[in-house]
Write a protein that holds these residues in place. Structure first.
Motif, PDB file in Angstrom:
ATOM      1  N   THR A 137      -7.608  52.162  95.242  1.00  0.00           N
ATOM      2  CA  THR A 137      -6.454  52.848  94.591  1.00  0.00           C
ATOM      3  C   THR A 137      -5.449  51.957  93.934  1.00  0.00           C
ATOM      4  OG1 THR A 137      -6.722  54.252  96.625  1.00  0.00           O
ATOM      5  CG2 THR A 137      -4.403  54.035  95.741  1.00  0.00           C
ATOM      6  N   VAL A 138      -5.217  50.555  94.646  1.00  0.00           N
ATOM      7  CA  VAL A 138      -4.467  49.533  94.086  1.00  0.00           C
ATOM      8  C   VAL A 138      -5.231  49.389  92.521  1.00  0.00           C
ATOM      9  CG1 VAL A 138      -3.973  47.107  94.189  1.00  0.00           C
ATOM     10  CG2 VAL A 138      -3.467  48.561  96.290  1.00  0.00           C
ATOM     11  N   GLN A 139      -6.267  49.120  92.409  1.00  0.00           N
ATOM     12  CA  GLN A 139      -6.882  48.812  91.091  1.00  0.00           C
ATOM     13  C   GLN A 139      -6.684  49.585  90.037  1.00  0.00           C
ATOM     14  OE1 GLN A 139     -11.301  48.892  91.144  1.00  0.00           O
ATOM     15  NE2 GLN A 139     -11.495  48.310  89.188  1.00  0.00           N
ATOM     16  N   VAL A 140      -6.739  50.883  90.313  1.00  0.00           N
ATOM     17  CA  VAL A 140      -6.519  52.091  89.364  1.00  0.00           C
ATOM     18  C   VAL A 140      -4.954  52.102  89.000  1.00  0.00           C
ATOM     19  CG1 VAL A 140      -6.802  54.637  88.673  1.00  0.00           C
ATOM     20  CG2 VAL A 140      -8.669  53.250  89.878  1.00  0.00           C
ATOM     21  N   VAL A 141      -4.183  52.355  90.089  1.00  0.00           N
ATOM     22  CA  VAL A 141      -2.793  52.446  90.025  1.00  0.00           C
ATOM     23  C   VAL A 141      -2.076  51.343  89.339  1.00  0.00           C
ATOM     24  CG1 VAL A 141      -0.627  52.591  91.186  1.00  0.00           C
ATOM     25  CG2 VAL A 141      -2.407  54.096  91.835  1.00  0.00           C
ATOM     26  N   ALA A 142      -2.449  50.176  89.619  1.00  0.00           N
ATOM     27  CA  ALA A 142      -1.812  48.985  88.978  1.00  0.00           C
ATOM     28  C   ALA A 142      -2.243  48.795  87.513  1.00  0.00           C
ATOM     29  CB  ALA A 142      -2.088  47.743  89.792  1.00  0.00           C
ATOM     30  N   TYR A 143      -3.570  49.031  87.229  1.00  0.00           N
ATOM     31  CA  TYR A 143      -4.054  48.819  85.980  1.00  0.00           C
ATOM     32  C   TYR A 143      -3.237  49.940  84.995  1.00  0.00           C
ATOM     33  CZ  TYR A 143      -7.321  48.741  81.903  1.00  0.00           C
ATOM     34  OH  TYR A 143      -7.766  48.588  80.760  1.00  0.00           O
ATOM     35  N   LYS A 144      -3.120  51.339  85.429  1.00  0.00           N
ATOM     36  CA  LYS A 144      -2.268  52.281  84.764  1.00  0.00           C
ATOM     37  C   LYS A 144      -0.874  52.079  84.568  1.00  0.00           C
ATOM     38  CE  LYS A 144      -5.470  56.133  86.212  1.00  0.00           C
ATOM     39  NZ  LYS A 144      -5.651  57.205  87.030  1.00  0.00           N
ATOM     40  N   LEU A 145      -0.350  51.126  85.507  1.00  0.00           N
ATOM     41  CA  LEU A 145       0.949  50.722  85.506  1.00  0.00           C
ATOM     42  C   LEU A 145       1.018  49.872  84.428  1.00  0.00           C
ATOM     43  CD1 LEU A 145       2.385  50.842  89.017  1.00  0.00           C
ATOM     44  CD2 LEU A 145       3.222  52.205  87.167  1.00  0.00           C
ATOM     45  N   GLY A 146       0.349  48.844  84.400  1.00  0.00           N
ATOM     46  CA  GLY A 146       0.247  47.731  83.367  1.00  0.00           C
ATOM     47  C   GLY A 146      -0.023  48.353  81.962  1.00  0.00           C
ATOM     48  N   ASN A 257       2.173  63.914  77.828  1.00  0.00           N
ATOM     49  CA  ASN A 257       0.870  63.383  77.772  1.00  0.00           C
ATOM     50  C   ASN A 257       0.969  61.820  77.990  1.00  0.00           C
ATOM     51  OD1 ASN A 257      -1.748  64.007  77.393  1.00  0.00           O
ATOM     52  ND2 ASN A 257      -1.736  63.010  75.218  1.00  0.00           N
ATOM     53  N   GLY A 258       2.112  61.189  77.834  1.00  0.00           N
ATOM     54  CA  GLY A 258       2.204  59.832  78.275  1.00  0.00           C
ATOM     55  C   GLY A 258       2.859  59.765  79.540  1.00  0.00           C
ATOM     56  N   VAL A 259       4.037  59.790  79.806  1.00  0.00           N
ATOM     57  CA  VAL A 259       4.747  59.577  80.992  1.00  0.00           C
ATOM     58  C   VAL A 259       4.477  60.465  81.912  1.00  0.00           C
ATOM     59  CG1 VAL A 259       6.900  59.214  82.023  1.00  0.00           C
ATOM     60  CG2 VAL A 259       6.634  58.324  79.731  1.00  0.00           C
ATOM     61  N   GLY A 260       4.432  61.595  81.920  1.00  0.00           N
ATOM     62  CA  GLY A 260       3.974  62.859  82.736  1.00  0.00           C
ATOM     63  C   GLY A 260       2.757  62.435  83.202  1.00  0.00           C
ATOM     64  N   ALA A 261       1.785  62.271  82.177  1.00  0.00           N
ATOM     65  CA  ALA A 261       0.156  62.174  82.295  1.00  0.00           C
ATOM     66  C   ALA A 261      -0.155  60.954  83.429  1.00  0.00           C
ATOM     67  CB  ALA A 261      -0.524  62.023  81.257  1.00  0.00           C
ATOM     68  N   VAL A 262       0.729  59.934  83.114  1.00  0.00           N
ATOM     69  CA  VAL A 262       0.485  58.437  83.912  1.00  0.00           C
ATOM     70  C   VAL A 262       1.065  58.793  85.330  1.00  0.00           C
ATOM     71  CG1 VAL A 262       1.026  56.080  84.265  1.00  0.00           C
ATOM     72  CG2 VAL A 262       0.358  57.122  81.934  1.00  0.00           C
ATOM     73  N   ALA A 263       2.212  59.321  85.397  1.00  0.00           N
ATOM     74  CA  ALA A 263       2.717  59.694  86.645  1.00  0.00           C
ATOM     75  C   ALA A 263       1.746  60.615  87.372  1.00  0.00           C
ATOM     76  CB  ALA A 263       4.173  60.274  86.665  1.00  0.00           C
ATOM     77  N   CYS A 264       1.242  61.581  87.054  1.00  0.00           N
ATOM     78  CA  CYS A 264       0.459  62.531  87.813  1.00  0.00           C
ATOM     79  C   CYS A 264      -0.671  61.747  88.207  1.00  0.00           C
ATOM     80  CB  CYS A 264       0.281  63.788  86.977  1.00  0.00           C
ATOM     81  SG  CYS A 264       1.524  64.687  86.756  1.00  0.00           S
ATOM     82  N   SER A 265      -1.726  61.028  87.218  1.00  0.00           N
ATOM     83  CA  SER A 265      -2.552  60.037  87.675  1.00  0.00           C
ATOM     84  C   SER A 265      -2.431  59.350  88.576  1.00  0.00           C
ATOM     85  CB  SER A 265      -3.125  59.446  86.169  1.00  0.00           C
ATOM     86  OG  SER A 265      -4.442  58.826  86.299  1.00  0.00           O
TER      87      SER A 265
END
Length: 415
Positions: A137-146, A257-265
């Motif tokens: 979870t940390v891997q996927v979330v932190a990568y997407k935040l970066g 498709n940018g901010v909303g998509a990242v937040a939902c992902s």
């Protein structure tokens, strides 16, 4: 576990910066300076080093330590960013990206791909089996935040900071991360890799591949990760373009498709981590999530049939507009859930490999996962033009059902 997760969060966040830089910031800068859409699209060829991670993954396994590789590759990223600070991406009216800039971006991707191998190897060795859910979870979330910070965040700073200060800021971030990777107690306390008195028995390519495929569960996992994103990626690439054609504005699509998509992902990934931390078994959980995703894609396909009619519109007050944006966010949420659980299964499989092969093994699975995601994302436009939107989305829906059939063949060792 908290110390491990904080360390991995920082390092994976830094790892996501190059992807966001090249997928969010760079295309806008190049287009603003007058480059054609074709040349902006061809800049994606600079991602090529990510597809050849297997070429240097054996070096990470057999030469030095993952800690050293991680620190050196992260410091190299800082050096490349420092050099890029002195070179603008293109002058106004220039027909192509300058060759020195393209060469440095290629080196940036090479260093980032090596860093990816080293960091994934550390995660495989650092996390206990009960920590795989929160760790992934940390891997996927932190990568997407970066990626979001480098794409949207730096783009927002661009009116205030020009190209050189932005890249100097990135260089400083990478050098701080390299120091963290070298000095972190959780990494320094890992036992050294086993020293081989004789040449590695799997040193030659055929023997190496044979050894990788001999790890229990590898054949099934490789097939699954190559196909589990096919339908989702194709639909996700086409739907925003269809909404644009039907009257949605580009800024609004960028927001959703940018901010909303990242937040939902990210929300989906966090929920998956919470479920895995509560001792949900990965494969039964994955089966339930894939069914939910298939149902969401079925609703999205029905919605597309309405959007494909000549009089369809997604104007500000239309019901179709709300339904389409809700569908977009829902699919990213479900995609985050599915991706995190899939990465947990990948890491669980790689932990069954001998320690001297773990970096190469995980790199094999990660490369196949990336190829599966890129394939339909790149070909979806051609499929839509050739087959028509309705037939194309029906095909994508059928492809999304295949992973559910694959789960029936999964080995019990990965459950």
């Amino acid at each position: 576990m908290r110390g491990k997760l904080l360390l991995l969060a920082g390092l994976y966040l830094v790892q996501g910066l190059p992807y966001g830089l090249q997928s969010g910031l760079l295309p806008i800068l190049l287009r603003a300076r007058g480059l054609s859409l074709t040349r902006v699209g061809l800049a994606k060829a600079l991602y090529a080093p990510w597809l050849f991670k297997l070429a240097w993954a054996p070096l990470v396994d057999r030469r030095g330590s993952p800690r050293a590789w991680l620190a050196l590759s992260t410091a190299a990223l800082g050096l490349v960013c420092g050099l890029l600070a002195a070179l603008p991406p293109a002058q106004d009216g220039q027909a192509a990206m300058p060759i020195p800039v393209a060469g440095l971006l290629l080196l940036l991707n090479l260093a980032a791909a090596v860093q990816d191998v080293a960091l994934d190897t550390l995660a495989v060795q650092l996390l206990e089996p009960t920590e795989l859910g929160p760790g992934n979870t940390v891997q996927v979330v932190a990568y997407k935040l970066g990626a979001a910070l480098a794409g949207g965040g730096l783009l927002a700073l661009l009116p205030t900071l020009s190209w050189p200060p932005l890249f100097l800021l990135l260089a400083a971030t990478y050098w701080l991360a390299a120091a963290l990777a070298w000095a972190a107690p959780a990494i320094r306390q890992r036992p050294p890799p086993p020293q081989l008195a004789e040449p590695h028995p799997l040193g030659k390519a055929p023997h190496l591949l044979q050894g990788l495929l001999a790890v229990p569960g590898t054949m099934w996992t490789a097939g699954f990760v190559s196909t589990y994103k096919l339908g989702e990626q194709g639909a996700g690439s086409l739907l925003p373009l269809l909404l644009l054609d039907r009257g949605a504005s580009a800024p609004e699509l960028g927001l959703w498709n940018g901010v909303g998509a990242v937040a939902c992902s990210i929300a989906g990934s966090a929920l998956a981590g919470a479920l895995l931390a509560r001792h949900w078994r990965p494969l039964p959980l994955l089966r339930s999530l894939l069914r939910l995703r298939l149902g969401g894609l079925a609703c999205q396909t029905v919605l597309l049939f309405h959007l494909d009619s000549p009089d369809a519109s997604v104007g500000p007050a239309s019901v179709l507009r709300g339904a389409a944006l809700l569908s977009l966010c829902l699919q990213h949420f479900l995609g985050g859930l599915v991706t995190t659980v899939t990465f947990t299964v990948m890491m669980r499989c790689s932990q069954r490999a001998p320690r001297a092969l773990q970096a190469t093994h995980y790199s094999l699975l990660a490369t196949l996962e990336l190829l599966g995601k890129l394939l339909l994302g790149a070909l979806s436009g051609a499929l839509a033009d050739g087959l028509g939107l309705r037939l194309c989305f029906s095909l994508l829906l059928a492809l999304s059902a295949l992973p559910l059939l694959d789960l029936g063949l999964a080995p019990s060792t990965l459950a």
